[in-house]
Write a protein that holds these residues in place. Structure first.
Motif, mmCIF file in Angstrom:
data_model
loop_
_atom_site.group_PDB
_atom_site.id
_atom_site.type_symbol
_atom_site.label_atom_id
_atom_site.label_comp_id
_atom_site.label_asym_id
_atom_site.label_seq_id
_atom_site.Cartn_x
_atom_site.Cartn_y
_atom_site.Cartn_z
ATOM 1 N N ARG A 166 0.823 -1.220 0.000
ATOM 2 C CA ARG A 166 0.000 0.000 0.000
ATOM 3 C C ARG A 166 0.851 1.262 0.000
ATOM 4 N NH1 ARG A 166 -4.358 -0.671 4.623
ATOM 5 N NH2 ARG A 166 -2.422 -1.118 5.685
ATOM 6 N N ALA A 167 2.053 1.181 0.526
ATOM 7 C CA ALA A 167 2.946 2.340 0.504
ATOM 8 C C ALA A 167 3.431 2.649 -0.908
ATOM 9 C CB ALA A 167 4.138 2.103 1.438
ATOM 10 N N GLU A 168 3.325 1.675 -1.808
ATOM 11 C CA GLU A 168 3.841 1.827 -3.170
ATOM 12 C C GLU A 168 2.763 1.934 -4.239
ATOM 13 O OE1 GLU A 168 6.946 2.332 -3.780
ATOM 14 O OE2 GLU A 168 7.581 1.969 -1.712
ATOM 15 N N GLY A 169 1.556 1.519 -3.928
ATOM 16 C CA GLY A 169 0.501 1.520 -4.935
ATOM 17 C C GLY A 169 -0.776 0.948 -4.367
ATOM 18 N N GLU A 170 -1.632 0.494 -5.241
ATOM 19 C CA GLU A 170 -2.919 -0.064 -4.831
ATOM 20 C C GLU A 170 -2.770 -1.545 -4.519
ATOM 21 O OE1 GLU A 170 -7.364 -0.869 -6.640
ATOM 22 O OE2 GLU A 170 -6.084 0.600 -7.627
ATOM 23 N N ALA A 171 -3.335 -1.964 -3.395
ATOM 24 C CA ALA A 171 -3.292 -3.379 -3.011
ATOM 25 C C ALA A 171 -4.629 -3.785 -2.419
ATOM 26 C CB ALA A 171 -2.175 -3.619 -2.003
ATOM 27 N N VAL A 172 -4.979 -5.032 -2.649
ATOM 28 C CA VAL A 172 -6.223 -5.605 -2.142
ATOM 29 C C VAL A 172 -5.859 -6.877 -1.390
ATOM 30 C CG1 VAL A 172 -8.440 -6.634 -2.810
ATOM 31 C CG2 VAL A 172 -7.528 -4.670 -4.088
ATOM 32 N N LEU A 173 -6.434 -7.046 -0.209
ATOM 33 C CA LEU A 173 -6.169 -8.215 0.627
ATOM 34 C C LEU A 173 -7.430 -9.055 0.717
ATOM 35 C CD1 LEU A 173 -4.105 -9.564 2.571
ATOM 36 C CD2 LEU A 173 -5.031 -8.117 4.380
ATOM 37 N N ARG A 174 -7.306 -10.365 0.390
ATOM 38 C CA ARG A 174 -8.458 -11.268 0.436
ATOM 39 C C ARG A 174 -8.055 -12.586 1.089
ATOM 40 N NH1 ARG A 174 -11.116 -7.598 -0.952
ATOM 41 N NH2 ARG A 174 -12.313 -7.265 -2.837
ATOM 42 N N ARG A 175 -8.923 -13.067 1.981
ATOM 43 C CA ARG A 175 -8.747 -14.422 2.506
ATOM 44 C C ARG A 175 -9.072 -15.400 1.375
ATOM 45 N NH1 ARG A 175 -7.963 -15.284 7.661
ATOM 46 N NH2 ARG A 175 -8.825 -17.383 7.526
ATOM 47 N N ALA A 176 -8.379 -16.504 1.344
ATOM 48 C CA ALA A 176 -8.580 -17.500 0.287
ATOM 49 C C ALA A 176 -10.032 -17.954 0.215
ATOM 50 C CB ALA A 176 -7.658 -18.697 0.515
ATOM 51 N N GLU A 177 -10.668 -18.073 1.379
ATOM 52 C CA GLU A 177 -12.054 -18.531 1.421
ATOM 53 C C GLU A 177 -13.021 -17.538 0.779
ATOM 54 O OE1 GLU A 177 -9.939 -19.918 5.219
ATOM 55 O OE2 GLU A 177 -10.014 -18.103 4.028
ATOM 56 N N GLU A 178 -12.626 -16.279 0.695
ATOM 57 C CA GLU A 178 -13.494 -15.220 0.168
ATOM 58 C C GLU A 178 -13.134 -14.793 -1.250
ATOM 59 O OE1 GLU A 178 -12.745 -12.289 3.133
ATOM 60 O OE2 GLU A 178 -13.886 -13.357 4.673
ATOM 61 N N ALA A 179 -11.952 -15.152 -1.714
ATOM 62 C CA ALA A 179 -11.480 -14.705 -3.026
ATOM 63 C C ALA A 179 -12.045 -15.600 -4.129
ATOM 64 C CB ALA A 179 -9.963 -14.727 -3.065
ATOM 65 N N GLY A 180 -12.185 -15.008 -5.308
ATOM 66 C CA GLY A 180 -12.719 -15.755 -6.435
ATOM 67 C C GLY A 180 -12.130 -15.293 -7.753
ATOM 68 N N PRO A 181 -12.604 -15.874 -8.842
ATOM 69 C CA PRO A 181 -12.092 -15.539 -10.164
ATOM 70 C C PRO A 181 -12.158 -14.041 -10.492
ATOM 71 C CG PRO A 181 -13.450 -17.503 -10.292
ATOM 72 C CD PRO A 181 -13.611 -16.955 -8.903
ATOM 73 N N ASP A 182 -13.217 -13.363 -10.099
ATOM 74 C CA ASP A 182 -13.324 -11.931 -10.402
ATOM 75 C C ASP A 182 -12.202 -11.133 -9.754
ATOM 76 O OD1 ASP A 182 -15.560 -12.372 -11.956
ATOM 77 O OD2 ASP A 182 -16.980 -11.806 -10.375
ATOM 78 N N ASP A 183 -11.781 -11.534 -8.546
ATOM 79 C CA ASP A 183 -10.662 -10.863 -7.886
ATOM 80 C C ASP A 183 -9.379 -11.033 -8.702
ATOM 81 O OD1 ASP A 183 -12.010 -9.979 -5.417
ATOM 82 O OD2 ASP A 183 -12.166 -12.118 -4.999
ATOM 83 N N LEU A 184 -9.145 -12.239 -9.198
ATOM 84 C CA LEU A 184 -7.955 -12.494 -10.011
ATOM 85 C C LEU A 184 -7.980 -11.685 -11.304
ATOM 86 C CD1 LEU A 184 -7.774 -16.331 -9.467
ATOM 87 C CD2 LEU A 184 -5.979 -14.717 -8.826
ATOM 88 N N LEU A 185 -9.133 -11.657 -11.950
ATOM 89 C CA LEU A 185 -9.240 -10.929 -13.217
ATOM 90 C C LEU A 185 -9.058 -9.429 -13.041
ATOM 91 C CD1 LEU A 185 -12.233 -12.896 -14.757
ATOM 92 C CD2 LEU A 185 -9.820 -13.007 -15.472
ATOM 93 N N ALA A 186 -9.426 -8.896 -11.884
ATOM 94 C CA ALA A 186 -9.353 -7.457 -11.643
ATOM 95 C C ALA A 186 -7.967 -6.973 -11.247
ATOM 96 C CB ALA A 186 -10.360 -7.059 -10.561
ATOM 97 N N ALA A 187 -7.057 -7.869 -10.931
ATOM 98 C CA ALA A 187 -5.735 -7.488 -10.434
ATOM 99 C C ALA A 187 -4.673 -7.567 -11.519
ATOM 100 C CB ALA A 187 -5.350 -8.389 -9.261
ATOM 101 N N SER A 188 -3.598 -6.813 -11.297
ATOM 102 C CA SER A 188 -2.466 -6.821 -12.227
ATOM 103 C C SER A 188 -1.386 -7.811 -11.832
ATOM 104 C CB SER A 188 -1.846 -5.428 -12.300
ATOM 105 O OG SER A 188 -2.792 -4.496 -12.755
ATOM 106 N N GLY A 189 -1.389 -8.216 -10.566
ATOM 107 C CA GLY A 189 -0.390 -9.154 -10.076
ATOM 108 C C GLY A 189 -0.840 -9.737 -8.754
ATOM 109 N N TYR A 190 -0.098 -10.746 -8.277
ATOM 110 C CA TYR A 190 -0.574 -11.514 -7.140
ATOM 111 C C TYR A 190 0.538 -11.830 -6.146
ATOM 112 C CZ TYR A 190 -3.704 -12.269 -11.020
ATOM 113 O OH TYR A 190 -4.516 -12.063 -12.111
#
Length: 161
Positions: free
Chosen positions: A27-51
């Motif tokens: 977050r100090a360097e750019g935009e970041a999103v934090l997701r628990r594995a149980e809550e994350a899904g394909p849409d989260d992966l598609l919306a991100a630039s890296g993991y």
């Protein structure tokens, strides 16, 4: 789409501490999103630039909830996230190598680009009590996690990857 998605599972708190440090760095360097594995899904992966994938090692393997995340998301995003950068962190009681290999094999199937060797933090928990006990990750290891998050976040924000 210039965000880092951090996906994690934590049972005894070690991995959670690691991802919080990485998330702060990212977050100090750019935009970041934090997701628990149980809550994350394909849409989260598609919306991100890296993991950044983070999980504990359980019985010399990737933790079940993290594996479940990969199982649920693998085919829905296959062929749609190729070339994106990723890194991984493993909280291990011994060596963590097999859990890291499993994650890398899945990432290879997705055609992701590894931008750093896996960061494995070893707690040396070997007895049943130690394995099941809440974990405390040391300051030096948390600094490595923070640095990994910052580097990954900066690289994504600058378009290096």
């Amino acid at each position: 789409m210039t965000s880092l998605l951090i996906i994690y599972h934590s049972r005894t708190g070690g991995t959670a501490q690691m991802v919080e440090a990485a998330f702060d760095g990212a977050r100090a360097e750019g935009e970041a999103v934090l997701r628990r594995a149980e809550e994350a899904g394909p849409d989260d992966l598609l919306a991100a630039s890296g993991y950044l994938f983070a999980a504990p090692e359980n019985l010399a393997a990737l933790s079940g909830p993290m594996k479940d995340f990969f199982d649920r998301c693998y085919y829905p995003v296959l062929g749609q996230i190729e070339g994106r950068p990723y890194a991984q962190m493993i909280c291990a009681g011994s060596d963590g190598e097999n859990a890291a290999r499993q994650t890398a094999r899945i990432a290879t199937g997705w055609r992701l680009k590894a931008v750093q060797e896996p960061l494995i933090v070893c707690t040396h928990a070997q007895t049943q009590e130690e394995i099941l006990a809440p974990k405390t990750i040391g300051a030096d290891d948390l600094a490595k996690c923070r640095d990994l998050g910052a580097a990954l976040g900066a690289g994504i924000a600058m378009g290096v990857y």
